[in-house]
Design an enzyme around this catalytic site. Structure first.
Site, PDB file in Angstrom:
ATOM      1  N   THR A 144      41.112 -62.792  30.353  1.00 54.76           N
ATOM      2  CA  THR A 144      41.802 -62.369  29.135  1.00 54.76           C
ATOM      3  C   THR A 144      41.346 -63.197  27.948  1.00 54.76           C
ATOM      4  OG1 THR A 144      43.955 -62.251  28.051  1.00 54.76           O
ATOM      5  CG2 THR A 144      43.764 -63.840  29.816  1.00 54.76           C
ATOM      6  N   SER A 179      50.857 -68.839  27.788  1.00 56.50           N
ATOM      7  CA  SER A 179      51.963 -68.515  28.719  1.00 56.50           C
ATOM      8  C   SER A 179      51.511 -68.937  30.110  1.00 56.50           C
ATOM      9  CB  SER A 179      52.252 -67.008  28.718  1.00 56.50           C
ATOM     10  OG  SER A 179      51.201 -66.314  29.380  1.00 56.50           O
ATOM     11  N   TYR A 181      51.365 -66.996  32.544  1.00 54.21           N
ATOM     12  CA  TYR A 181      50.435 -65.938  32.972  1.00 54.21           C
ATOM     13  C   TYR A 181      49.017 -66.233  32.477  1.00 54.21           C
ATOM     14  CZ  TYR A 181      47.426 -62.061  31.873  1.00 54.21           C
ATOM     15  OH  TYR A 181      46.298 -61.307  31.698  1.00 54.21           O
ATOM     16  N   HIS A 182      48.889 -66.489  31.161  1.00 53.42           N
ATOM     17  CA  HIS A 182      47.548 -66.732  30.628  1.00 53.42           C
ATOM     18  C   HIS A 182      46.915 -67.959  31.308  1.00 53.42           C
ATOM     19  CE1 HIS A 182      48.992 -64.096  27.251  1.00 53.42           C
ATOM     20  NE2 HIS A 182      47.739 -63.699  27.259  1.00 53.42           N
ATOM     21  N   LYS A 185      45.104 -67.178  34.490  1.00 51.27           N
ATOM     22  CA  LYS A 185      43.747 -66.639  34.311  1.00 51.27           C
ATOM     23  C   LYS A 185      42.736 -67.765  34.092  1.00 51.27           C
ATOM     24  CE  LYS A 185      43.755 -62.452  33.977  1.00 51.27           C
ATOM     25  NZ  LYS A 185      43.903 -61.398  35.021  1.00 51.27           N
TER      26      LYS A 185
HETATM   27  P1  NAD Z   1      49.005 -53.456  35.938  1.00 52.18           P
HETATM   28  O1  NAD Z   1      50.208 -54.264  36.233  1.00 52.18           O
HETATM   29  O2  NAD Z   1      49.178 -52.103  35.373  1.00 52.18           O
HETATM   30  O3  NAD Z   1      48.112 -53.332  37.261  1.00 52.18           O
HETATM   31  C1  NAD Z   1      47.880 -54.387  38.141  1.00 52.18           C
HETATM   32  C2  NAD Z   1      47.803 -53.809  39.546  1.00 52.18           C
HETATM   33  O4  NAD Z   1      47.522 -54.882  40.458  1.00 52.18           O
HETATM   34  C3  NAD Z   1      49.121 -53.178  39.993  1.00 52.18           C
HETATM   35  O5  NAD Z   1      48.903 -51.881  40.483  1.00 52.18           O
HETATM   36  C4  NAD Z   1      49.633 -54.122  41.068  1.00 52.18           C
HETATM   37  O6  NAD Z   1      50.375 -53.454  42.074  1.00 52.18           O
HETATM   38  C5  NAD Z   1      48.347 -54.754  41.588  1.00 52.18           C
HETATM   39  N1  NAD Z   1      48.544 -56.101  42.151  1.00 52.18           N
HETATM   40  C6  NAD Z   1      49.132 -57.171  41.568  1.00 52.18           C
HETATM   41  N2  NAD Z   1      49.122 -58.215  42.395  1.00 52.18           N
HETATM   42  C7  NAD Z   1      48.500 -57.821  43.530  1.00 52.18           C
HETATM   43  C8  NAD Z   1      48.195 -58.445  44.765  1.00 52.18           C
HETATM   44  N3  NAD Z   1      48.539 -59.708  45.012  1.00 52.18           N
HETATM   45  N4  NAD Z   1      47.546 -57.740  45.721  1.00 52.18           N
HETATM   46  C9  NAD Z   1      47.207 -56.447  45.500  1.00 52.18           C
HETATM   47  N5  NAD Z   1      47.472 -55.796  44.353  1.00 52.18           N
HETATM   48  C10 NAD Z   1      48.122 -56.479  43.384  1.00 52.18           C
HETATM   49  O7  NAD Z   1      48.082 -54.348  34.988  1.00 52.18           O
HETATM   50  P2  NAD Z   1      46.877 -53.895  34.030  1.00 52.18           P
HETATM   51  O8  NAD Z   1      47.416 -53.780  32.662  1.00 52.18           O
HETATM   52  O9  NAD Z   1      46.145 -52.780  34.622  1.00 52.18           O
HETATM   53  O10 NAD Z   1      45.977 -55.198  34.063  1.00 52.18           O
HETATM   54  C11 NAD Z   1      44.947 -55.309  35.039  1.00 52.18           C
HETATM   55  C12 NAD Z   1      44.180 -56.600  34.845  1.00 52.18           C
HETATM   56  O11 NAD Z   1      43.611 -56.630  33.551  1.00 52.18           O
HETATM   57  C13 NAD Z   1      45.045 -57.850  34.964  1.00 52.18           C
HETATM   58  O12 NAD Z   1      44.342 -58.826  35.685  1.00 52.18           O
HETATM   59  C14 NAD Z   1      45.241 -58.293  33.537  1.00 52.18           C
HETATM   60  O13 NAD Z   1      45.371 -59.682  33.478  1.00 52.18           O
HETATM   61  C15 NAD Z   1      43.983 -57.814  32.864  1.00 52.18           C
HETATM   62  N6  NAD Z   1      44.182 -57.505  31.440  1.00 52.18           N
HETATM   63  C16 NAD Z   1      45.043 -56.502  31.058  1.00 52.18           C
HETATM   64  C17 NAD Z   1      45.208 -56.237  29.701  1.00 52.18           C
HETATM   65  C18 NAD Z   1      46.142 -55.176  29.195  1.00 52.18           C
HETATM   66  O14 NAD Z   1      46.311 -55.068  27.951  1.00 52.18           O
HETATM   67  N7  NAD Z   1      46.764 -54.373  30.039  1.00 52.18           N
HETATM   68  C19 NAD Z   1      44.485 -56.979  28.754  1.00 52.18           C
HETATM   69  C20 NAD Z   1      43.625 -57.986  29.189  1.00 52.18           C
HETATM   70  C21 NAD Z   1      43.482 -58.237  30.532  1.00 52.18           C
HETATM   71  N1  USQ Z   2      53.899 -58.740  19.766  1.00 46.21           N
HETATM   72  C1  USQ Z   2      54.713 -58.303  18.737  1.00 46.21           C
HETATM   73  N2  USQ Z   2      55.616 -57.333  19.007  1.00 46.21           N
HETATM   74  C2  USQ Z   2      55.748 -56.762  20.235  1.00 46.21           C
HETATM   75  C3  USQ Z   2      54.907 -57.204  21.278  1.00 46.21           C
HETATM   76  C4  USQ Z   2      54.007 -58.197  21.014  1.00 46.21           C
HETATM   77  O1  USQ Z   2      54.619 -58.779  17.610  1.00 46.21           O
HETATM   78  O2  USQ Z   2      56.601 -55.886  20.400  1.00 46.21           O
HETATM   79  C5  USQ Z   2      52.889 -59.790  19.492  1.00 46.21           C
HETATM   80  C6  USQ Z   2      53.002 -61.005  20.403  1.00 46.21           C
HETATM   81  O3  USQ Z   2      53.868 -61.961  19.871  1.00 46.21           O
HETATM   82  C7  USQ Z   2      51.551 -61.465  20.471  1.00 46.21           C
HETATM   83  C8  USQ Z   2      50.740 -60.188  20.315  1.00 46.21           C
HETATM   84  O4  USQ Z   2      51.623 -59.214  19.776  1.00 46.21           O
HETATM   85  O5  USQ Z   2      51.268 -62.281  19.372  1.00 46.21           O
HETATM   86  C9  USQ Z   2      50.182 -59.668  21.624  1.00 46.21           C
HETATM   87  O6  USQ Z   2      51.240 -59.516  22.538  1.00 46.21           O
HETATM   88  P1  USQ Z   2      51.138 -58.413  23.717  1.00 46.21           P
HETATM   89  O7  USQ Z   2      52.457 -58.357  24.408  1.00 46.21           O
HETATM   90  O8  USQ Z   2      50.564 -57.169  23.198  1.00 46.21           O
HETATM   91  O9  USQ Z   2      49.996 -59.034  24.635  1.00 46.21           O
HETATM   92  P2  USQ Z   2      49.955 -60.324  25.557  1.00 46.21           P
HETATM   93  O10 USQ Z   2      51.286 -60.861  25.873  1.00 46.21           O
HETATM   94  O11 USQ Z   2      48.967 -61.275  24.973  1.00 46.21           O
HETATM   95  O12 USQ Z   2      49.373 -59.734  26.899  1.00 46.21           O
HETATM   96  C10 USQ Z   2      48.573 -58.549  26.962  1.00 46.21           C
HETATM   97  C11 USQ Z   2      48.492 -58.156  28.418  1.00 46.21           C
HETATM   98  C12 USQ Z   2      47.789 -59.261  29.195  1.00 46.21           C
HETATM   99  C13 USQ Z   2      46.448 -59.555  28.554  1.00 46.21           C
HETATM  100  C14 USQ Z   2      46.576 -59.860  27.075  1.00 46.21           C
HETATM  101  C15 USQ Z   2      45.250 -59.906  26.360  1.00 46.21           C
HETATM  102  O13 USQ Z   2      49.793 -57.934  28.953  1.00 46.21           O
HETATM  103  O14 USQ Z   2      47.612 -58.851  30.544  1.00 46.21           O
HETATM  104  O15 USQ Z   2      45.868 -60.654  29.202  1.00 46.21           O
HETATM  105  O16 USQ Z   2      47.295 -58.785  26.437  1.00 46.21           O
HETATM  106  S1  USQ Z   2      45.207 -61.141  25.119  1.00 46.21           S
HETATM  107  O17 USQ Z   2      46.338 -60.917  24.207  1.00 46.21           O
HETATM  108  O18 USQ Z   2      43.943 -61.052  24.462  1.00 46.21           O
HETATM  109  O19 USQ Z   2      45.391 -62.406  25.805  1.00 46.21           O
END
Ligand code: NAD
Ligand code: USQ
Length: 383
Positions: A144, A179, A181-182, A185
């Site tokens: 991420t 966070s 979570y971050h 990664k």
């Molecule tokens: P999502 O929650 O929609 O999908 C994740 C999938 O992984 C789910 O189907 C879940 O069941 C599966 N999973 C989780 N833990 C598991 C485990 N231990 N074993 C097997 N399956 C498991 O999430 P997403 O939005 O599709 O994100 C996918 C990936 O992309 C993540 O690694 C996330 O960090 C990354 N990412 C997402 C975004 C975003 O904006 N959605 C942005 C940047 C990075």
């Molecule tokens: N934000 C708002 N209002 C909202 C939701 C979010 O102002 O209703 C702000 C947050 O404070 C933050 C920014 O928007 O500053 C992004 O928040 P987000 O919830 O859209 O994204 P984030 O929590 O960073 O996480 C999401 C995905 C995560 C991925 C990440 C990419 O859930 O899996 O890793 O985006 S990045 O942001 O580049 O790290």
């Protein structure tokens, strides 16, 4: 090529699995379906009605004649993971299978521990299967952009060359995640880098920005193939949330003054970026990092863009600035590089072209499914 998509029932994974299958790859999906379970625990649901994975796959097969093999299991169950991988024999593994919500990881101690255990241990298990059985297989891991945080200098793609006391080195770019979570990664990135170094594995870390949109060529083919679209305060992400808020007449939830800037991309570019990475594998022993995004926006500007697009469709859109539930810089410098994937042929979709078709129209179509009580953020970083 045989590609195993881990997390293939999720938002990015489902769209990617179908895209790769449509492009002629032999695709397998490995997913524990735990995300559906977490939704249930939080009493939240996707805006779009998603079908059970088995029905999705059957529909895909009926429509296209293409089979996607399904492995329902947890990355943390090492024997099952090893068995599934031996059965599928992947040449590339795309790893999306993690707990991906920053707010979820900040709910309490249990959710922080769950997030880091699920993500870090799952990824480590995968590295060991690759070492023992598939040392030549290309790992494409979703990282991420949030690993970098918001430093006051330009963000490079994974590495930075530094001169210090007359000596020079190229080092991993400093990480300042926002966070637990971050942070998970970042831990994954370090583990993969180390595994490439000691075992000669090949890996690409895709540091992806915030993904928006719900429509890809494949998921749009049939309603049973529709992708998930999260709008709740835990799993919903900024732009997707704003569009759904606009559709149901809820004021847009900008956190703080909204000048925090993030990197964004359309889900149609996510699937393409993964395909590009697979087609251009890292070398043996190489830990390669690509920044995967197409545009940068601050959240206040995004809200304004959604308001204007909403108005053009006759929606009355208000913007609300809420006290920021997160601990994050609002007024900061942000300038990240993203030239690697563009150099390999990515042709970006831009928000200005896709906001209405790929987001607002879906938000309006399914707005009857919105539970408005799930919109406001409930998770606070400070306690
Ligand atoms: P999502 O929650 O929609 O999908 C994740 C999938 O992984 C789910 O189907 C879940 O069941 C599966 N999973 C989780 N833990 C598991 C485990 N231990 N074993 C097997 N399956 C498991 O999430 P997403 O939005 O599709 O994100 C996918 C990936 O992309 C993540 O690694 C996330 O960090 C990354 N990412 C997402 C975004 C975003 O904006 N959605 C942005 C940047 C990075
Ligand atoms: N934000 C708002 N209002 C909202 C939701 C979010 O102002 O209703 C702000 C947050 O404070 C933050 C920014 O928007 O500053 C992004 O928040 P987000 O919830 O859209 O994204 P984030 O929590 O960073 O996480 C999401 C995905 C995560 C991925 C990440 C990419 O859930 O899996 O890793 O985006 S990045 O942001 O580049 O790290």
């Amino acid at each position: 090529m045989r590609v195993l998509v881990i997390g293939g029932d999720g938002y990015c994974g489902w769209a990617t699995a179908l895209h790769l299958s449509n492009q002629g790859y032999e695709v397998g999906i490995f997913d524990s379906l735990v995300r559906r379970h977490w939704d249930g625990q939080l009493c939240v649901d996707t805006l779009t009605p998603i079908a059970p994975i088995q029905s999705r796959l059957q529909r895909w097969k009926d429509l296209t004649g293409k089979d996607i093999e399904l492995f329902v299991g947890d990355l943390n169950d090492y024997p099952y993971l090893e068995k599934a991988m031996l059965q599928f024999q992947p040449e590339a593994v795309v790893h999306f299978g993690e707990q991906r919500s920053a707010p979820f990881s900040m709910i309490d101690r249990e959710h922080a521990v769950l997030t880091q255990t699920n993500n870090v241990v799952g990824n480590l298990n995968l590295l060991y299967v690759l070492r023992d059985h598939f040392p030549d297989c290309h790992l494409v891991k979703l990282g991420t952009m949030g690993e970098y945080g918001t430093p006051n200098i330009d963000i490079e793609e994974g590495y930075i060359t530094i001169e210090h006391n007359g000596r020079k080195d190229t080092l991993p770019y400093p990480k300042q995640p926002g966070s637990f979570y971050h942070l998970s990664k970042v831990h994954d990135s370090h583990n993969i880098h180390f595994a490439c170094k000691i075992w000669g594995l090949r890996a690409t870390d895709l540091n992806q920005g915030v993904v928006y949109g719900v429509l890809t060529e494949e998921t749009g083919m049939d309603e049973l193939l529709i992708n998930r679209l999260d709008y709740d305060g835990v799993f919903g992400t900024a732009l997707n949330r704003f569009c759904i808020q606009a559709a149901v007449g809820h004021p847009l939830t900008v956190y703080g003054n909204g000048s925090q800037t993030r990197a964004f991309l359309d889900i149609r570019d996510t699937v393409r970026c993964v395909e590009i990475a697979i087609n251009n594998p890292a070398n043996a022993g190489e830990f390669r990092v690509f920044n995967q995004f197409t545009e940068m926006f601050n959240v206040a500007d995004l809200a304004m863009t959604v308001k204007k697009a909403g108005n053009s469709l006759g929606l009355d859109v208000e913007i609300n600035h809420l006290e920021n539930p997160r601990v994050e810089a609002e007024d900061h410098y942000f300038n990240a590089k993203n030239t690697s994937l563009l150099g390999l042929g990515l042709e970006p979709h831009y928000l200005s072209d896709s906001l209405i078709d790929s987001l607002l129209s879906f938000a309006m179509k399914y707005k009857g499914r919105v539970d408005k009580s799930q919109i406001l953020p409930k998770v606070q970083w400070r306690r």
